[in-house]
Design a protein around this motif. Structure first.
Motif, short mmCIF file in Angstrom:
data_model
loop_
_atom_site.label_atom_id
_atom_site.label_comp_id
_atom_site.label_asym_id
_atom_site.label_seq_id
_atom_site.Cartn_x
_atom_site.Cartn_y
_atom_site.Cartn_z
N ALA A 134 -10.74 77.23 68.44
CA ALA A 134 -11.16 76.78 67.11
C ALA A 134 -10.45 77.60 66.04
CB ALA A 134 -12.67 76.92 66.97
N SER A 135 -9.11 77.52 66.05
CA SER A 135 -8.34 78.39 65.16
C SER A 135 -7.63 77.64 64.05
CB SER A 135 -7.31 79.17 65.99
OG SER A 135 -6.42 78.28 66.63
N GLN A 136 -7.90 76.35 63.89
CA GLN A 136 -7.28 75.59 62.81
C GLN A 136 -8.03 75.84 61.50
OE1 GLN A 136 -4.40 73.81 63.23
NE2 GLN A 136 -4.44 74.70 65.29
N PRO A 137 -7.37 75.63 60.35
CA PRO A 137 -8.06 75.81 59.06
C PRO A 137 -9.31 74.94 58.97
CG PRO A 137 -5.70 75.59 58.72
CD PRO A 137 -5.96 75.28 60.17
N PRO A 138 -10.42 75.48 58.50
CA PRO A 138 -11.65 74.69 58.39
C PRO A 138 -11.44 73.44 57.54
CG PRO A 138 -12.11 77.02 58.07
CD PRO A 138 -10.62 76.89 58.12
N GLU A 139 -12.02 72.35 57.97
CA GLU A 139 -11.90 71.08 57.27
C GLU A 139 -13.07 70.91 56.30
OE1 GLU A 139 -11.64 68.06 60.22
OE2 GLU A 139 -9.72 68.75 61.00
N THR A 140 -13.05 71.69 55.25
CA THR A 140 -14.11 71.61 54.25
C THR A 140 -13.49 71.23 52.91
OG1 THR A 140 -15.97 72.82 53.25
CG2 THR A 140 -13.94 74.04 53.61
N GLU A 141 -14.20 70.46 52.11
CA GLU A 141 -13.66 69.99 50.83
C GLU A 141 -13.69 71.10 49.79
OE1 GLU A 141 -13.64 65.77 48.73
OE2 GLU A 141 -15.61 66.71 48.63
N LEU A 142 -12.56 71.32 49.19
CA LEU A 142 -12.39 72.30 48.13
C LEU A 142 -12.05 71.59 46.83
CD1 LEU A 142 -10.08 74.75 50.15
CD2 LEU A 142 -12.58 74.83 49.97
N TYR A 143 -12.11 72.33 45.73
CA TYR A 143 -11.79 71.74 44.43
C TYR A 143 -10.93 72.71 43.64
CZ TYR A 143 -15.60 68.56 45.54
OH TYR A 143 -16.42 67.63 46.16
N THR A 144 -9.89 72.21 43.02
CA THR A 144 -9.11 73.03 42.10
C THR A 144 -9.97 73.32 40.88
OG1 THR A 144 -8.18 71.16 40.87
CG2 THR A 144 -7.03 71.85 42.89
N ASN A 245 -0.59 80.78 60.62
CA ASN A 245 0.86 80.67 60.68
C ASN A 245 1.31 79.31 60.17
OD1 ASN A 245 0.44 78.84 62.78
ND2 ASN A 245 1.06 80.26 64.39
N ALA A 246 2.61 79.05 60.25
CA ALA A 246 3.15 77.81 59.70
C ALA A 246 2.64 76.57 60.42
CB ALA A 246 4.68 77.84 59.76
N ASN A 247 2.15 76.75 61.63
CA ASN A 247 1.59 75.63 62.39
C ASN A 247 0.09 75.45 62.15
OD1 ASN A 247 4.08 75.05 63.66
ND2 ASN A 247 3.72 76.71 65.12
N GLY A 248 -0.47 76.25 61.23
CA GLY A 248 -1.89 76.14 60.92
C GLY A 248 -2.79 76.80 61.93
N ARG A 249 -2.26 77.75 62.70
CA ARG A 249 -3.08 78.44 63.70
C ARG A 249 -3.48 79.82 63.19
NH1 ARG A 249 -4.80 78.12 68.71
NH2 ARG A 249 -3.86 76.05 68.90
N LEU A 250 -4.75 80.17 63.37
CA LEU A 250 -5.25 81.46 62.93
C LEU A 250 -4.63 82.56 63.79
CD1 LEU A 250 -7.37 82.88 61.03
CD2 LEU A 250 -8.93 82.80 62.98
N VAL A 251 -3.91 83.49 63.16
CA VAL A 251 -3.26 84.57 63.90
C VAL A 251 -3.87 85.93 63.59
CG1 VAL A 251 -1.08 83.34 64.10
CG2 VAL A 251 -1.46 84.81 62.11
#
Length: 284
Positions: A134-144, A245-251
């Motif tokens: 479970a190392s991908q960026p969390p899929e939560t909605e953000l706002y600028t 990293n560039a592949n979206g994996r938590l390092v």
């Protein structure tokens, strides 16, 4: 899971595993020495303290340019800067020295160190397997700050899939305030890395006022109104910084205040793949 809450105190899981390993070593050592008049507990505490000091000194020496001639920074362990390999080497040699001087200590000390190392290895290995799943960026909605919906994956994609640093912060958090200038400087220097500053549960006016007061000029400041990133990443403490990293994996991840040195160490994780790729391209 990145952090553990012990009442009002939050510690990283890595720190928690070290504590568990020490407790296991202490129990195993006392059981092994129960029929002997040995101060195994004192010995283990001395070894732990020696390892702690060695780990800090080694880290400060390694990243000395980031600390400079500032003794207060050297001993400010809030940044979590420690080098484990030199620490383990020193602990090992000192344990051998103690065992050579006091033969009756060999059995209990060996049992304690083996049990502690086994506990650390098994729990750390299990944690690594869980994090890798479970190392991908969390899929939560953000706002600028302008109110536009977005998310971490979209931000990384729009930035050309650069490595990404996600800092979870709030204006009321003193360590967050102290590390912001360090992160701002890194953002200016490392244009090959995307820095995302995800404010937790605060409104736009509060965020803008804070940035004006601190005279911060940061790109990609977003709102996480429900604290979704921390919840999905497994960290309820602030500040927390996540490195993808560039592949979206938590390092890597860091709980607590970042110093220039600890941030530099974490950013080194991004340099390794590019170095390996360059070397591979140069091969005939």
């Amino acid at each position: 899971m990145l952090s553990l809450n012990l009442g009002p105190l939050a510690i990283s899981v890595g720190q928690g595993l070290i504590i568990v390993a020490f407790v296991v070593a202490l129990i195993a050592g006392k059981l092994a020495a129960r029929r002997r008049d040995l101060a195994i507990g004192d010995t283990l505490f001395n070894l732990a303290f020696l390892g702690f000091v060695t780990a800090r000194i080694a880290f400060v020496v390694h990243y000395y340019p980031s600390y400079g001639l500032d003794p207060l920074a050297w001993i400010d362990i809030r940044d979590g800067g420690f080098e484990m390999v030199p620490s383990l080497i020193v602990i090992g040699f000192y344990a051998i020295y103690l065992a050579a001087r006091q033969p009756s200590l060999r059995g209990p000390l060996g049992v304690a160190l083996f049990a502690g190392g086994l506990a650390w290895g098994l729990t750390g290995g299990a944690l690594s397997l869980i994090e890798n799943q479970a190392s991908q960026p969390p899929e939560t909605e953000l706002y600028t700050l302008e109110g536009t919906p977005t998310d971490l994956a979209s931000l990384q994609q729009s930035a050309g899939n650069r490595p990404m640093v996600v800092n979870l912060w709030a204006t009321w958090c003193p360590p967050c305030r102290e590390e912001m200038p360090v992160l701002e400087q890194a953002q200016d220097e490392r244009t090959d890395v995307l820095f995302v500053f995800a404010n937790q549960r605060e409104v736009v006016s509060t965020i803008r006022k804070f940035m004006d007061q601190m005279q911060l000029d940061m790109d990609h400041v977003v709102r996480d109104p429900r604290g979704g990133i921390g919840s999905q990443a497994g960290s309820a403490a602030l500040p927390t910084t996540l490195f993808y990293n560039a592949n979206g994996r938590l390092v890597d991840s860091h709980l607590g205040q970042l110093s220039k040195a600890t941030l530099s160490r974490a950013l080194e994780r991004f340099d390794l793949p590019s170095t390996e790729s360059t070397q591979a391209k140069e091969l005939p």
